[in-house]
Scaffold this active site. Structure first.
Site, PDB file in Angstrom:
ATOM      1  N   LYS A   8      45.393 -52.531  38.700  1.00  0.00           N
ATOM      2  CA  LYS A   8      46.070 -53.891  38.930  1.00  0.00           C
ATOM      3  C   LYS A   8      45.074 -55.088  38.574  1.00  0.00           C
ATOM      4  CE  LYS A   8      48.603 -54.414  42.547  1.00  0.00           C
ATOM      5  NZ  LYS A   8      48.778 -54.292  44.036  1.00  0.00           N
ATOM      6  N   ARG A  77      45.280 -58.039  47.728  1.00  0.00           N
ATOM      7  CA  ARG A  77      45.903 -56.923  47.418  1.00  0.00           C
ATOM      8  C   ARG A  77      45.121 -55.754  47.073  1.00  0.00           C
ATOM      9  NH1 ARG A  77      51.142 -57.073  44.912  1.00  0.00           N
ATOM     10  NH2 ARG A  77      52.281 -58.858  45.660  1.00  0.00           N
ATOM     11  N   GLY A  86      52.287 -48.399  47.366  1.00  0.00           N
ATOM     12  CA  GLY A  86      52.409 -48.642  48.682  1.00  0.00           C
ATOM     13  C   GLY A  86      51.696 -47.728  49.711  1.00  0.00           C
ATOM     14  N   MET A  88      48.174 -48.041  49.997  1.00  0.00           N
ATOM     15  CA  MET A  88      47.104 -48.925  50.486  1.00  0.00           C
ATOM     16  C   MET A  88      47.602 -50.032  51.002  1.00  0.00           C
ATOM     17  SD  MET A  88      43.807 -47.674  48.373  1.00  0.00           S
ATOM     18  CE  MET A  88      44.688 -48.297  46.953  1.00  0.00           C
ATOM     19  N   ARG A 322      51.887 -52.545  34.602  1.00  0.00           N
ATOM     20  CA  ARG A 322      51.146 -51.353  34.347  1.00  0.00           C
ATOM     21  C   ARG A 322      51.959 -50.517  33.591  1.00  0.00           C
ATOM     22  NH1 ARG A 322      52.246 -49.397  40.701  1.00  0.00           N
ATOM     23  NH2 ARG A 322      54.518 -49.273  40.236  1.00  0.00           N
ATOM     24  N   HIS A 438      60.680 -47.791  47.466  1.00  0.00           N
ATOM     25  CA  HIS A 438      59.503 -46.995  47.838  1.00  0.00           C
ATOM     26  C   HIS A 438      59.719 -45.474  47.424  1.00  0.00           C
ATOM     27  CE1 HIS A 438      57.108 -44.160  50.556  1.00  0.00           C
ATOM     28  NE2 HIS A 438      56.114 -45.337  50.048  1.00  0.00           N
ATOM     29  N   SER A 763      37.980 -10.684  28.663  1.00  0.00           N
ATOM     30  CA  SER A 763      38.928 -11.612  29.495  1.00  0.00           C
ATOM     31  C   SER A 763      38.453 -12.076  30.862  1.00  0.00           C
ATOM     32  CB  SER A 763      40.220 -10.812  29.403  1.00  0.00           C
ATOM     33  OG  SER A 763      41.529 -11.718  29.944  1.00  0.00           O
ATOM     34  N   CYS A 831      42.572 -14.525  31.693  1.00  0.00           N
ATOM     35  CA  CYS A 831      43.988 -14.188  32.092  1.00  0.00           C
ATOM     36  C   CYS A 831      43.843 -14.522  33.763  1.00  0.00           C
ATOM     37  CB  CYS A 831      43.968 -12.521  31.875  1.00  0.00           C
ATOM     38  SG  CYS A 831      42.902 -11.505  32.687  1.00  0.00           S
ATOM     39  N   TYR A 851      41.760 -17.518  23.557  1.00  0.00           N
ATOM     40  CA  TYR A 851      43.036 -17.583  23.845  1.00  0.00           C
ATOM     41  C   TYR A 851      43.094 -17.831  25.653  1.00  0.00           C
ATOM     42  CZ  TYR A 851      42.646 -12.572  25.307  1.00  0.00           C
ATOM     43  OH  TYR A 851      42.181 -11.715  25.854  1.00  0.00           O
TER      44      TYR A 851
HETATM   45  C1  PEP Z   1      41.340 -11.901  37.848  1.00  0.00           C
HETATM   46  O1  PEP Z   1      40.919 -11.435  38.874  1.00  0.00           O
HETATM   47  O2  PEP Z   1      41.415 -13.144  37.531  1.00  0.00           O
HETATM   48  C2  PEP Z   1      42.392 -11.241  37.469  1.00  0.00           C
HETATM   49  C3  PEP Z   1      43.246 -11.640  36.324  1.00  0.00           C
HETATM   50  O3  PEP Z   1      42.597 -10.050  38.058  1.00  0.00           O
HETATM   51  P1  PEP Z   1      43.568  -9.799  39.399  1.00  0.00           P
HETATM   52  O4  PEP Z   1      44.177 -11.082  39.525  1.00  0.00           O
HETATM   53  O5  PEP Z   1      44.660  -8.739  38.963  1.00  0.00           O
HETATM   54  O6  PEP Z   1      42.592  -9.221  40.447  1.00  0.00           O
END
Ligand code: PEP
Ligand code: MG
Length: 880
Positions: A8, A77, A86, A88, A322, A438, A763, A831, A851
């Site tokens: 603000k 304010r 709203g 604070m 804003r 609000h 991974s 992963c 990836y």
């Molecule tokens: C992990 O541990 O991040 C993983 C992908 O394997 P899981 O979740 O199957 O243990």
């Protein structure tokens, strides 16, 4: 300078520099607030600086604070770095007292009503904010005064009524605080400033920050600004506006105006506003000036802005602007429009949206093919389709939600105290207030469905019901609300998938004339994000069906195919045979029976991902997870014995479960350890993968399997598995299969240089890596005590949700760097759940992984965020 001045304060300065009519004032920095919160006392030098700036303000206005004849009044304010609507505190009309109320009336041309109205507002806001006087007490007193006048409109109260109300308010103030309402104007101001500092740590502010992932240690700035008055008669008023429709993104005039009122009346939805267009009729000059300012703001900020303004006796003042909150759909549409208008480029458009918004657009909508009749209609304030049981209070909503119920919070209007209930509910329905109320603003910010201002509803919160034309809906009755159309239905309306999901599925095109504007904006932005990103996006999928869907969503392979589901269902019996085998022959029989089943699973997946890499992880969980629980087995053994039946099999299973019981199964016989301890198990899986690949290739396909070994902590583990796997792959004639490992044990990260010698890819299993780096049981701690850790600020968000850069992230960096140093062509991916978390995707981009892999529905989100990360780190990142 939003970090220092808050949003603000920074925008007020910006507007002042643009030459717009902003009332004079000054901003106390967030730094001062942090110092105050850290020490509990006013930081050194603050008083002197406030003195100096107050003097300058007094000079600019030609009035003095506390002057009885012509008082300077100020607003105090809050305003943090990130908008927290709203959450604070604000105190208006600071500087009024028993003497100056008369001076104010005289200055307002003898308008006593105005002066007393301003004074009662001060006592109310100051009492509530600074001294914790319950605000309902003031509201009840106001209601009583109106009732005595037989009206529901505060404008019907005259000067004498308001003067009497001031008396009542002062008594309430004294009763609750044990002191008289302070008459010293400077004391009022100083106390209000400290109260704003403190409001940073108000419960609802903490809750809001947690919800919105706003860091807990930023503090708020305080803006002290000369008051201008929207309640000085019919040629005064106050309003809020957007430079574009915050729901659809269409250019035009969108706002609400309330004549003869102060700002909080509009935002709280206390009285019904009129559409901003009608201001043209009431005050054409101010209206035209306002439109000019709005277009200036858009071309300055190059974005949709929202504003608050006040007209004081025909003179327009800008109180706030804003870059406006908007719905997820509008964010995409507006970004596309701004590109079309030549205001921003596509890189910037990618930065104007985010993965969380895209996620919201993938929610389903109502299927109206059954032509359900709406019970009522309000303003579609925040899109989505919400179905749940009506509840009428925030605590009750939170309670039912905790018990697993889906609820719709129904209120006349919401206020910041309703926040916990709004978070808990599927959606919010109010009978008053518009798109800027609000409820609407907060719901849009949270991506929660909201219908506001459904004025046919008579909401009776005290008795837990609402009535529309004789239809009564009580607590627990199911209703459906449509945040796009504003329609309210009785009962559960069926829901259907979102248009954006249909686009990702390939059911609707995004690049054709006449395409839905949202779909076309998503298409353009996603295509550009794809062209920018350096990270590839794969999916975690373990069925052909999931793999196929993820591929339609843009997945460029499978980063994690968990094989454990392949041991469930009707295959449990084979797993039991495997576990109970007493001889090598019995065990091999069970494995031989599993082999063709696994092979068929892999064929299905390789076909769905033909031509793209598929990382298959060898079995990970402890085998006893595939057996019935101990208690269940114990009962069946006991029952069988009781009935004199043959209990031999159940007894054998029970004995096995007892034998295999582990105190810490997550740290026990799982992952690679299983493969090393149970002869033939990994071999069977590797053979199934290799034979499936050979089968697909034999049919002209192009399977690209990768074999991944879980839970490795030492290179020797991997080498042992690898040697056997290579033999089997060669034997199956499947061509080259790359073999790699998960990095999910801290030791693996720390010895990654060695491990890379035996791995073609890493991974990162950041779920286990987080568990083992912190020593947090991943299945227990989030529900058990993370709320306390978040409350204490130990972390702002669960490290299982968003990667802990400093700790777990450091392990990822070490492993990536040392792994690549040992093997330059080492492929790196992630992963764990973090692969689909926007913040974490940015981190993985920075580390330079190849990836990320995430669940199918998060694939588009990861694609977008990977594109955004690329813009952010591009050398020419001068955008914005
Ligand atoms: C992990 O541990 O991040 C993983 C992908 O394997 P899981 O979740 O199957 O243990
Ligand atoms: Mg794991």
């Amino acid at each position: 300078m939003a970090d220092l001045l808050g949003g603000k304060g920074a925008n007020l300065s910006e507007m002042t520099n643009l030459g717009l009519p902003v009332p004079p004032g000054f901003t106390i920095t967030t730094e001062a607030c942090r110092a105050y919160l850290a020490t509990g006392r006013e930081p050194d030098g603050l008083r002197e600086e406030v003195d100096a700036h107050l003097r300058a303000l007094e000079e600019a206005r030609g009035k003095r604070l506390g002057d009885a004849a012509d008082p300077l009044l100020v607003s105090v304010r809050s305003g943090a770095r990130f908008s927290m609507p709203g959450m604070m505190e604000t105190v208006l009309n600071v500087g009024l007292n028993d003497a100056s109320v008369a001076g104010l009336a005289a200055q307002a041309g003898g308008d006593e009503r105005f002066a007393w109205d301003s004074y009662r507002r001060l006592i109310q806001m100051f009492g509530k904010t600074v001294c914790d006087v319950p605000s309902e007490e003031f509201e009840h007193a106001l209601d009583d005064a109106k009732r005595a006048r037989n009206t529901t409109n505060d404008l019907d109260l005259d000067a004498a009524d308001l003067r009497a109300l001031v008396d009542t308010y002062k008594k309430l103030f004294a009763k609750h605080t044990g002191r008289e309402f302070p008459q010293d104007a400077r004391e009022q101001m100083d106390l209000a400033i400290l109260a704003v500092f403190q409001s940073w740590n108000a419960e609802r502010a903490i809750l809001y920050r947690r919800q919105e992932r706003i860091p807990a240690d930023l503090g708020t700035a305080v803006n002290v600004v000369a008051m201008v008055f929207g309640n000085l008669g019919p040629d005064s008023g106050t309003g809020v506006a957007f430079t574009r429709d915050p729901a659809s993104g269409h250019q035009g005039i969108y706002g609400d105006y309330l004549a003869n009122a102060q700002g909080e009346d509009v935002v709280a939805g206390i009285r019904n506003t009129i559409p901003l267009q009608e201001l043209e009729r009431l005050d054409k000059r101010s209206y035209d000036e306002l439109l000019g300012i709005m277009s200036k703001l858009e071309s300055h900020y190059l974005d949709l802005c929202d504003i608050e303004f006040t007209i004081e006796q025909g003179k327009l003042w800008m109180l706030q602007t804003r870059v406006g909150k908007r719905t997820a759909a509008a964010a995409f549409i507006i970004a596309g429009q701004l590109v079309d208008e030549g205001l921003i480029d596509l890189d910037e458009a990618v930065m104007r949206v985010n993965g969380e918004q895209l996620g919201q657009l993938m929610f389903p909508r109502f299927d109206l093919s059954g032509d359900p009749k709406p019970l009522a209609r309000g303003v579609g304030a925040s899109p989505g389709a919400a179905v749940g049981k009506a509840v009428f209070g925030a605590p009750r909503a939170a309670e039912l939600a905790r018990a697993g119920e889906q609820v719709i919070l129904v209120r006349r209007e919401t206020n910041p105290d309703d926040l916990a209930g709004m978070i808990a509910a599927q959606g919010i329905l109010t009978s008053r207030g518009g798109k800027t109320s609000h409820a609407a603003v907060v719901a849009r910010g949270m991506g929660k469905t909201c219908v506001s201002g459904a004025d046919a509803l008579e909401v009776d919160t005290r008795n837990g019901k609402f009535t529309v034309d004789g239809t009564v809906i009580r607590e627990g009755d199911v209703i459906s609300i449509d945040g796009t159309t504003g329609k309210v239905y009785v009962g559960a309306v069926p829901v259907q998938p979102s248009e954006v999901v249909r686009y990702f599925e390939g059911d609707v095109a995004g690049d054709q004339e006449g395409a839905d504007p949202l779909v076309s904006a998503v298409h353009r932005i996603m295509s550009h994000a794809d062209s920018l990103r350096q990270l590839r996006v794969r999916t975690n999928a373990d069925t052909g069906q999931d793999a196929a869907r993820a591929r339609r969503f843009g997945a460029e392979g499978i980063g994690l195919c968990r094989t454990e589901h392949m041991f469930l269902g009707d295959r449990r019996e084979l797993v039991e045979r495997l576990i109970l085998a007493r001889t090598d022959g019995e065990r091999q029989d069970a494995l031989d029976a599993l082999l063709p089943l696994q092979r068929a699973d892999f064929v299905e997946i390789f076909e769905a991902m033909d031509g793209l890499p598929v990382t298959v992880r060898l079995i990970d969980p402890p085998l006893h997870e595939f057996l019935p629980p101990l208690e269940e087995l114990a009962v069946s053994v006991a029952v069988a014995r009781e009935r004199g039946e043959d209990a031999a099999k159940a007894e054998a299973l029970l004995a096995a479960v007892r034998r295999m019981h582990e105190q810490n199964p997550m740290l026990g016989l799982r992952g690679v350890r299983l493969g090393l301890v149970i002869p033939g198990l990994f071999a069977m899986q590797v053979r199934a993968i290799a034979e499936a690949a050979a089968e697909c290739a034999g049919r002209g396909g192009n399977p690209l399997p990768e074999i991944m070994v879980p839970l490795v902590g030492a290179v020797q583990e991997l080498e042992t598995v690898r040697a056997e796997a290579e033999r089997i792959v060669a034997d199956a004639g499947a061509g080259a299969v790359s073999i790699g490992t998960m990095i999910e044990v801290p030791r693996a990260a720390l010895t990654s240089g060695q491990i890379a010698e035996a791995a073609e890819f890493f991974s990162f299993g950041t779920n286990d890596l987080t568990q083992m780096a912190w020593g947090f049981s991943r299945d227990d701690v989030e529900g058990a005590f993370f709320w306390r850790y978040i409350e204490l600020g130990i972390f702002g968000i669960s490290p299982f949700e968003s990667l802990d850069r400093d700790g777990v992230g450091r392990l990822v960096r070490i492993a990536a760097d040392e792994g690549r140093a040992a093997r330059p062509d080492l492929k790196l991916g992630v992963c764990g759940e973090h692969g689909g978390d926007p913040e974490s995707v940015h981190f993985f981009h920075e580390v330079g992984l190849d990836y990320v892999s995430c669940s199918p529905f998060r694939v588009p989100i990861a694609r977008l965020e990977a594109g955004r990360a690329a813009v952010e780190t591009a050398p020419s990142a001068a955008a914005g």
